[in-house]
Design an enzyme around this catalytic site. Structure first.
Site, mmCIF file in Angstrom:
data_model
loop_
_atom_site.group_PDB
_atom_site.id
_atom_site.type_symbol
_atom_site.label_atom_id
_atom_site.label_comp_id
_atom_site.label_asym_id
_atom_site.label_seq_id
_atom_site.Cartn_x
_atom_site.Cartn_y
_atom_site.Cartn_z
ATOM 1 N N LYS A 44 28.639 18.971 66.347
ATOM 2 C CA LYS A 44 27.525 19.939 66.301
ATOM 3 C C LYS A 44 27.061 20.178 64.862
ATOM 4 C CE LYS A 44 29.408 23.495 68.672
ATOM 5 N NZ LYS A 44 29.422 24.843 69.290
ATOM 6 N N LYS A 46 28.736 21.551 62.650
ATOM 7 C CA LYS A 46 29.182 22.903 62.297
ATOM 8 C C LYS A 46 30.581 22.806 61.716
ATOM 9 C CE LYS A 46 27.592 26.945 64.778
ATOM 10 N NZ LYS A 46 27.795 27.904 65.847
HETATM 11 N N1 C2G Z 1 25.243 34.929 69.863
HETATM 12 C C1 C2G Z 1 24.491 36.068 70.135
HETATM 13 N N2 C2G Z 1 24.052 36.838 69.119
HETATM 14 C C2 C2G Z 1 24.351 36.518 67.831
HETATM 15 C C3 C2G Z 1 25.129 35.375 67.544
HETATM 16 C C4 C2G Z 1 25.567 34.589 68.587
HETATM 17 O O1 C2G Z 1 24.216 36.378 71.319
HETATM 18 N N3 C2G Z 1 23.889 37.329 66.837
HETATM 19 C C5 C2G Z 1 25.689 34.099 70.999
HETATM 20 C C6 C2G Z 1 25.100 32.694 70.972
HETATM 21 O O2 C2G Z 1 23.782 32.691 71.524
HETATM 22 C C7 C2G Z 1 26.106 31.928 71.840
HETATM 23 C C8 C2G Z 1 27.430 32.664 71.547
HETATM 24 O O3 C2G Z 1 27.085 33.917 70.935
HETATM 25 O O4 C2G Z 1 25.784 32.071 73.238
HETATM 26 C C9 C2G Z 1 28.343 31.882 70.617
HETATM 27 O O5 C2G Z 1 27.620 31.584 69.436
HETATM 28 P P1 C2G Z 1 28.087 30.292 68.574
HETATM 29 O O6 C2G Z 1 29.547 30.368 68.359
HETATM 30 O O7 C2G Z 1 27.150 30.143 67.440
HETATM 31 O O8 C2G Z 1 27.836 29.136 69.647
HETATM 32 P P2 C2G Z 1 27.058 27.753 69.419
HETATM 33 O O9 C2G Z 1 27.475 27.104 68.163
HETATM 34 O O10 C2G Z 1 25.625 28.033 69.678
HETATM 35 O O11 C2G Z 1 27.714 26.834 70.576
HETATM 36 O O12 C2G Z 1 27.659 23.879 74.262
HETATM 37 C C10 C2G Z 1 27.092 25.032 73.681
HETATM 38 C C11 C2G Z 1 27.560 25.221 72.274
HETATM 39 O O13 C2G Z 1 28.964 25.091 72.161
HETATM 40 C C12 C2G Z 1 27.118 26.609 71.799
#
Ligand code: C2G
Length: 134
Positions: A44, A46
């Protein structure tokens, strides 16, 4: 029992994550979080501060989370939904539309992100401020 699943890295857990997990849990009775592995984070583009085991320990302490499974790739969602008999797939709306193909298997709900907080924002704040302290 209505089962909910969501996916993510959940690095440096913050109230935006908790808001998402709380609302996801309230949609059903049992919440599974598929936590991105370190290898999948690389896919990703990341990098997480905490590794998978550390992120899992922290997330397990969250009252809304009933089970944590590893997220190893983009392709596992359909088999996860079938294997765990999921009723609702939930993601923050930064993913709006991206997982609509799952609608053949379960309900798909995108929840509004919590504004003003993100792990990358936290990391840059800490980098700026910690460098002055250490
Ligand atoms: N999130 C949120 N509000 C934020 C930050 C994050 O609602 N201020 C939500 C994101 O939308 C996501 C969840 O928290 O649903 C986890 O965020 P991340 O760890 O950044 O997930 P991500 O890297 O987007 O991974 O297969 C899908 C991916 O693994 C999603």
């Amino acid at each position: 029992m209505k089962k909910v699943i969501t996916y993510g890295t959940y690095d440096i857990l913050h109230y935006g994550h908790i808001n998402l997990l709380k609302r996801a849990k309230l949609l059903g009775d049992y919440l599974i979080v598929a936590l991105s592995s370190d290898e999948f984070n690389t896919a990703k583009n990341k990098t997480s501060y905490y590794n998978y085991e550390q992120r899992k320990i922290i997330l397990e302490a969250c009252r809304y989370v009933d089970l944590i499974i590893p997220e190893n790739n983009w392709e596992q969602k359909i088999s996860d939904i079938q294997k765990y008999q999921i009723d609702i797939f939930v993601m923050g709306d930064d993913w709006e539309g991206k997982f609509d193909f799952l609608k053949d298997y379960c309900e798909v709900i995108y929840l509004p992100r919590t504004p003003g907080i993100s792990t990358s924002q936290l990391k840059s704040y800490l980098n700026q401020n910690l460098s002055q302290i250490s």
